[in-house]
Design a protein around this motif. Sequence first.
Motif, PDB file in Angstrom:
ATOM      1  N   PRO A  55       0.854  -1.188   0.000  1.00 37.49           N
ATOM      2  CA  PRO A  55       0.000   0.000   0.000  1.00 37.49           C
ATOM      3  C   PRO A  55       0.891   1.238   0.000  1.00 37.49           C
ATOM      4  O   PRO A  55       1.974   1.243   0.604  1.00 37.49           O
ATOM      5  N   LEU A  56       0.484   2.283  -0.660  1.00 38.09           N
ATOM      6  CA  LEU A  56       1.318   3.481  -0.744  1.00 38.09           C
ATOM      7  C   LEU A  56       1.637   4.054   0.632  1.00 38.09           C
ATOM      8  O   LEU A  56       2.676   4.684   0.818  1.00 38.09           O
ATOM      9  N   SER A  57       0.759   3.809   1.607  1.00 36.87           N
ATOM     10  CA  SER A  57       1.002   4.292   2.965  1.00 36.87           C
ATOM     11  C   SER A  57       2.226   3.640   3.593  1.00 36.87           C
ATOM     12  O   SER A  57       2.813   4.184   4.529  1.00 36.87           O
ATOM     13  N   GLU A  58       2.645   2.466   3.086  1.00 38.59           N
ATOM     14  CA  GLU A  58       3.783   1.748   3.657  1.00 38.59           C
ATOM     15  C   GLU A  58       5.077   1.987   2.888  1.00 38.59           C
ATOM     16  O   GLU A  58       6.120   1.436   3.236  1.00 38.59           O
ATOM     17  N   VAL A  59       5.025   2.782   1.831  1.00 37.93           N
ATOM     18  CA  VAL A  59       6.233   3.067   1.045  1.00 37.93           C
ATOM     19  C   VAL A  59       7.005   4.183   1.732  1.00 37.93           C
ATOM     20  O   VAL A  59       6.470   5.283   1.949  1.00 37.93           O
ATOM     21  N   GLY A  60       8.265   3.922   2.078  1.00 35.06           N
ATOM     22  CA  GLY A  60       9.094   4.902   2.772  1.00 35.06           C
ATOM     23  C   GLY A  60       9.565   6.014   1.859  1.00 35.06           C
ATOM     24  O   GLY A  60       9.426   5.944   0.629  1.00 35.06           O
ATOM     25  N   PRO A  61      10.157   7.055   2.442  1.00 34.45           N
ATOM     26  CA  PRO A  61      10.547   8.242   1.661  1.00 34.45           C
ATOM     27  C   PRO A  61      11.600   7.980   0.594  1.00 34.45           C
ATOM     28  O   PRO A  61      11.530   8.544  -0.507  1.00 34.45           O
ATOM     29  N   VAL A  62      12.591   7.133   0.890  1.00 29.13           N
ATOM     30  CA  VAL A  62      13.637   6.857  -0.095  1.00 29.13           C
ATOM     31  C   VAL A  62      13.087   6.001  -1.227  1.00 29.13           C
ATOM     32  O   VAL A  62      13.322   6.284  -2.417  1.00 29.13           O
ATOM     33  N   ALA A  63      12.354   4.950  -0.884  1.00 27.35           N
ATOM     34  CA  ALA A  63      11.769   4.080  -1.912  1.00 27.35           C
ATOM     35  C   ALA A  63      10.812   4.866  -2.795  1.00 27.35           C
ATOM     36  O   ALA A  63      10.779   4.678  -4.025  1.00 27.35           O
ATOM     37  N   TRP A  64      10.022   5.734  -2.192  1.00 24.28           N
ATOM     38  CA  TRP A  64       9.092   6.557  -2.975  1.00 24.28           C
ATOM     39  C   TRP A  64       9.858   7.444  -3.954  1.00 24.28           C
ATOM     40  O   TRP A  64       9.556   7.495  -5.150  1.00 24.28           O
ATOM     41  N   SER A  65      10.853   8.153  -3.450  1.00 27.77           N
ATOM     42  CA  SER A  65      11.609   9.084  -4.283  1.00 27.77           C
ATOM     43  C   SER A  65      12.326   8.358  -5.426  1.00 27.77           C
ATOM     44  O   SER A  65      12.282   8.796  -6.577  1.00 27.77           O
ATOM     45  N   GLU A  66      12.979   7.237  -5.108  1.00 25.95           N
ATOM     46  CA  GLU A  66      13.734   6.527  -6.139  1.00 25.95           C
ATOM     47  C   GLU A  66      12.802   5.869  -7.160  1.00 25.95           C
ATOM     48  O   GLU A  66      13.120   5.818  -8.358  1.00 25.95           O
ATOM     49  N   GLY A  67      11.647   5.370  -6.714  1.00 27.15           N
ATOM     50  CA  GLY A  67      10.697   4.796  -7.655  1.00 27.15           C
ATOM     51  C   GLY A  67      10.139   5.845  -8.589  1.00 27.15           C
ATOM     52  O   GLY A  67      10.050   5.632  -9.814  1.00 27.15           O
ATOM     53  N   MET A  68       9.764   7.011  -8.065  1.00 30.80           N
ATOM     54  CA  MET A  68       9.256   8.094  -8.895  1.00 30.80           C
ATOM     55  C   MET A  68      10.343   8.625  -9.828  1.00 30.80           C
ATOM     56  O   MET A  68      10.067   8.996 -10.977  1.00 30.80           O
ATOM     57  N   ARG A  69      11.569   8.652  -9.351  1.00 31.99           N
ATOM     58  CA  ARG A  69      12.694   9.088 -10.191  1.00 31.99           C
ATOM     59  C   ARG A  69      12.840   8.165 -11.387  1.00 31.99           C
ATOM     60  O   ARG A  69      13.064   8.614 -12.520  1.00 31.99           O
ATOM     61  N   MET A  70      12.750   6.852 -11.160  1.00 28.26           N
ATOM     62  CA  MET A  70      12.848   5.880 -12.247  1.00 28.26           C
ATOM     63  C   MET A  70      11.697   6.048 -13.237  1.00 28.26           C
ATOM     64  O   MET A  70      11.910   6.094 -14.460  1.00 28.26           O
ATOM     65  N   ALA A  71      10.473   6.138 -12.716  1.00 31.66           N
ATOM     66  CA  ALA A  71       9.310   6.254 -13.591  1.00 31.66           C
ATOM     67  C   ALA A  71       9.374   7.540 -14.413  1.00 31.66           C
ATOM     68  O   ALA A  71       9.046   7.544 -15.613  1.00 31.66           O
ATOM     69  N   ALA A  72       9.804   8.634 -13.796  1.00 29.17           N
ATOM     70  CA  ALA A  72       9.914   9.910 -14.512  1.00 29.17           C
ATOM     71  C   ALA A  72      10.975   9.848 -15.604  1.00 29.17           C
ATOM     72  O   ALA A  72      10.789  10.396 -16.697  1.00 29.17           O
ATOM     73  N   ALA A  73      12.094   9.188 -15.315  1.00 29.23           N
ATOM     74  CA  ALA A  73      13.165   9.073 -16.314  1.00 29.23           C
ATOM     75  C   ALA A  73      12.722   8.230 -17.508  1.00 29.23           C
ATOM     76  O   ALA A  73      13.061   8.533 -18.656  1.00 29.23           O
ATOM     77  N   LEU A  74      11.961   7.168 -17.253  1.00 25.35           N
ATOM     78  CA  LEU A  74      11.437   6.347 -18.355  1.00 25.35           C
ATOM     79  C   LEU A  74      10.419   7.149 -19.164  1.00 25.35           C
ATOM     80  O   LEU A  74      10.385   7.070 -20.398  1.00 25.35           O
ATOM     81  N   HIS A  75       9.604   7.921 -18.491  1.00 25.09           N
ATOM     82  CA  HIS A  75       8.613   8.744 -19.178  1.00 25.09           C
ATOM     83  C   HIS A  75       9.291   9.803 -20.048  1.00 25.09           C
ATOM     84  O   HIS A  75       8.831  10.099 -21.165  1.00 25.09           O
ATOM     85  N   ALA A  76      10.400  10.358 -19.561  1.00 24.80           N
ATOM     86  CA  ALA A  76      11.105  11.409 -20.294  1.00 24.80           C
ATOM     87  C   ALA A  76      11.710  10.896 -21.605  1.00 24.80           C
ATOM     88  O   ALA A  76      11.916  11.665 -22.540  1.00 24.80           O
ATOM     89  N   GLY A  77      11.981   9.589 -21.693  1.00 28.95           N
ATOM     90  CA  GLY A  77      12.596   9.033 -22.893  1.00 28.95           C
ATOM     91  C   GLY A  77      11.603   8.541 -23.928  1.00 28.95           C
ATOM     92  O   GLY A  77      11.995   7.935 -24.933  1.00 28.95           O
TER      93      GLY A  77
END
Length: 291
Positions: free
Chosen positions: A260-282
């Motif tokens: 659940p998104l409520s259990e995703v910690g700050p580092v995991a959230w940031s790094e996951g969003m960073r990955m998804a954003a980088a894939l979207h940018a390409g």
Amino acid sequence: MGWLAAGDTYEVALVEGRVVARTASPASPAGGRTERTLPEEIRDRPEVIELQRFAEWLDRHAADCVARVTNWMVSSLPVPAGLLVRVWPDEAWQAALRDIVVVGAAPHEVGFLRAADERDGLRVVTPDGETLRLTAPTVTMPHPVLLPGLEELRAFAAESGVVQGVAQIDRATWTKPAGIDGSADAVTEFAGAEYRSWFHLSARATSLGYRVSGSSVVDTVRDGGRIVTASVGMSDPYTEEKAWTGRLAWRHEDRHRSLPLSEVGPVAWSEGMRMAAALHAGRTVPTDDAR
């Protein structure tokens, strides 16, 4: 590194990571004219080949140092101060470590790493411009979402011309929105990015340093002492001509279901969003959108 004789006519040396040659000049201690390219007649000489191999090793070593420091930083792992003292004299290690922000035993012991030696331990420069000596047996190089006073650190770096060998304070970060549905188990903000083929999407992922596992692009990080894998879905390469990114989800190492998104910690959230954003940018940009 000095110049080595390569036959009777040339000398070779490693200069800025590249093997160069100059004409040997016995009459001048400084040698003769430096060649723009390696002369063909000495390219297969053992001195040249050994220098090229050494240059390749230095490149691999520098890349390994950056990768290790990046892992310490992304995972916010405790690092023995004695280890940093031992590796500091190595130019490759120093390039990766210099100006990384480290935190000592107390929250106020924060600064840009500038020196490490046996006598004085670690010395950092604080955002106030003061030099501070850290005596703690271990230090951390926190992920930027965990860094105390991140904006102050960024301001000091900009004013002082600080350039980090490992991007830490300027690493792209995302903070989980306060009003997000914590019971949901995926983010769709970056889903639907279109690529010309599955192979283009896969190539984009691996070029960014991520792994492709089955039908997902994945990144595994340590967050709060737990191993978390962020994954972005990929369309099926066997049924679709083009490729699209899917949902972003997270799971713990010992679980198969999405967190659940409520259990995703700050580092995991940031790094996951960073990955998804980088894939979207390409993604492939349609002609109409490119105007």
